[in-house]
Motif scaffolding. Structure first.
Motif, PDB file in Angstrom:
ATOM      1  N   THR A 171      34.288  37.262  36.714  1.00  0.00           N
ATOM      2  CA  THR A 171      32.899  37.217  37.163  1.00  0.00           C
ATOM      3  C   THR A 171      32.209  35.922  36.752  1.00  0.00           C
ATOM      4  O   THR A 171      31.207  35.545  37.356  1.00  0.00           O
ATOM      5  CB  THR A 171      32.086  38.431  36.660  1.00  0.00           C
ATOM      6  OG1 THR A 171      32.158  38.490  35.241  1.00  0.00           O
ATOM      7  CG2 THR A 171      32.591  39.720  37.271  1.00  0.00           C
ATOM      8  N   LEU A 196      37.681  31.118  42.418  1.00  0.00           N
ATOM      9  CA  LEU A 196      38.527  32.291  42.644  1.00  0.00           C
ATOM     10  C   LEU A 196      39.461  32.057  43.829  1.00  0.00           C
ATOM     11  O   LEU A 196      40.650  32.380  43.774  1.00  0.00           O
ATOM     12  CB  LEU A 196      37.657  33.524  42.907  1.00  0.00           C
ATOM     13  CG  LEU A 196      36.773  33.976  41.750  1.00  0.00           C
ATOM     14  CD1 LEU A 196      35.762  35.006  42.233  1.00  0.00           C
ATOM     15  CD2 LEU A 196      37.592  34.516  40.600  1.00  0.00           C
ATOM     16  N   SER A 216      34.914  37.159  50.264  1.00  0.00           N
ATOM     17  CA  SER A 216      33.736  37.170  49.395  1.00  0.00           C
ATOM     18  C   SER A 216      34.180  37.080  47.935  1.00  0.00           C
ATOM     19  O   SER A 216      35.360  37.280  47.612  1.00  0.00           O
ATOM     20  CB  SER A 216      32.931  38.461  49.591  1.00  0.00           C
ATOM     21  OG  SER A 216      33.639  39.567  49.062  1.00  0.00           O
ATOM     22  N   LYS A 217      33.241  36.794  47.059  1.00  0.00           N
ATOM     23  CA  LYS A 217      33.553  36.733  45.629  1.00  0.00           C
ATOM     24  C   LYS A 217      34.076  38.080  45.157  1.00  0.00           C
ATOM     25  O   LYS A 217      35.059  38.143  44.413  1.00  0.00           O
ATOM     26  CB  LYS A 217      32.317  36.320  44.822  1.00  0.00           C
ATOM     27  CG  LYS A 217      32.597  36.222  43.336  1.00  0.00           C
ATOM     28  CD  LYS A 217      31.437  35.667  42.554  1.00  0.00           C
ATOM     29  CE  LYS A 217      31.826  35.578  41.072  1.00  0.00           C
ATOM     30  NZ  LYS A 217      30.827  34.892  40.275  1.00  0.00           N
ATOM     31  N   SER A 265      33.217  30.833  39.887  1.00  0.00           N
ATOM     32  CA  SER A 265      32.559  30.756  41.185  1.00  0.00           C
ATOM     33  C   SER A 265      33.502  31.302  42.262  1.00  0.00           C
ATOM     34  O   SER A 265      34.715  31.429  42.047  1.00  0.00           O
ATOM     35  CB  SER A 265      32.200  29.309  41.524  1.00  0.00           C
ATOM     36  OG  SER A 265      33.375  28.567  41.839  1.00  0.00           O
ATOM     37  N   ARG A 266      32.943  31.611  43.408  1.00  0.00           N
ATOM     38  CA  ARG A 266      33.742  32.085  44.535  1.00  0.00           C
ATOM     39  C   ARG A 266      34.831  31.075  44.891  1.00  0.00           C
ATOM     40  O   ARG A 266      35.986  31.437  45.120  1.00  0.00           O
ATOM     41  CB  ARG A 266      32.827  32.339  45.738  1.00  0.00           C
ATOM     42  CG  ARG A 266      33.545  32.779  46.985  1.00  0.00           C
ATOM     43  CD  ARG A 266      32.558  32.939  48.150  1.00  0.00           C
ATOM     44  NE  ARG A 266      33.259  32.941  49.388  1.00  0.00           N
ATOM     45  CZ  ARG A 266      33.666  31.848  50.042  1.00  0.00           C
ATOM     46  NH1 ARG A 266      33.411  30.660  49.558  1.00  0.00           N
ATOM     47  NH2 ARG A 266      34.313  31.949  51.179  1.00  0.00           N
TER      48      ARG A 266
END
Length: 80
Positions: free
Chosen positions: A31, A38, A65-66, A34-35
């Motif tokens: 978490t 990832l 998406s994240k 950042s997206r």
């Protein structure tokens, strides 16, 4: 050509360090990323996967998406 990475080198690399985490520690680390970080990890870990925005839009008509990235990474690490 195979490139060997020692266990010591793996522990210094954030991508390999992530693979050693489980449970809350893994969730907390993911978490904080950042997206895009990832997605870079997913692309690094699964070279045949479709994660980058341009590829994902072309193949599936949407982007990862994240939250989806975190779910996929968690599954890849815990089921490995």
């Amino acid at each position: 050509m195979s490139i060997y990475i020692s266990d010591e080198e793996k522990l210094k690399h954030p991508y390999y360090k992530l693979m050693e985490l489980r449970g809350d520690a893994l969730e907390t680390e993911l978490t904080s990323w950042s997206r895009l970080e990832l997605i870079e990890w997913l692309s690094w870990n699964d070279r045949n996967g479709v994660y980058k925005d341009e590829e994902s839009l072309r193949e599936f008509g949407n982007t990862v998406s994240k939250e989806e990235a975190i779910e996929i990474i968690t599954r890849q690490i815990t089921e490995a």
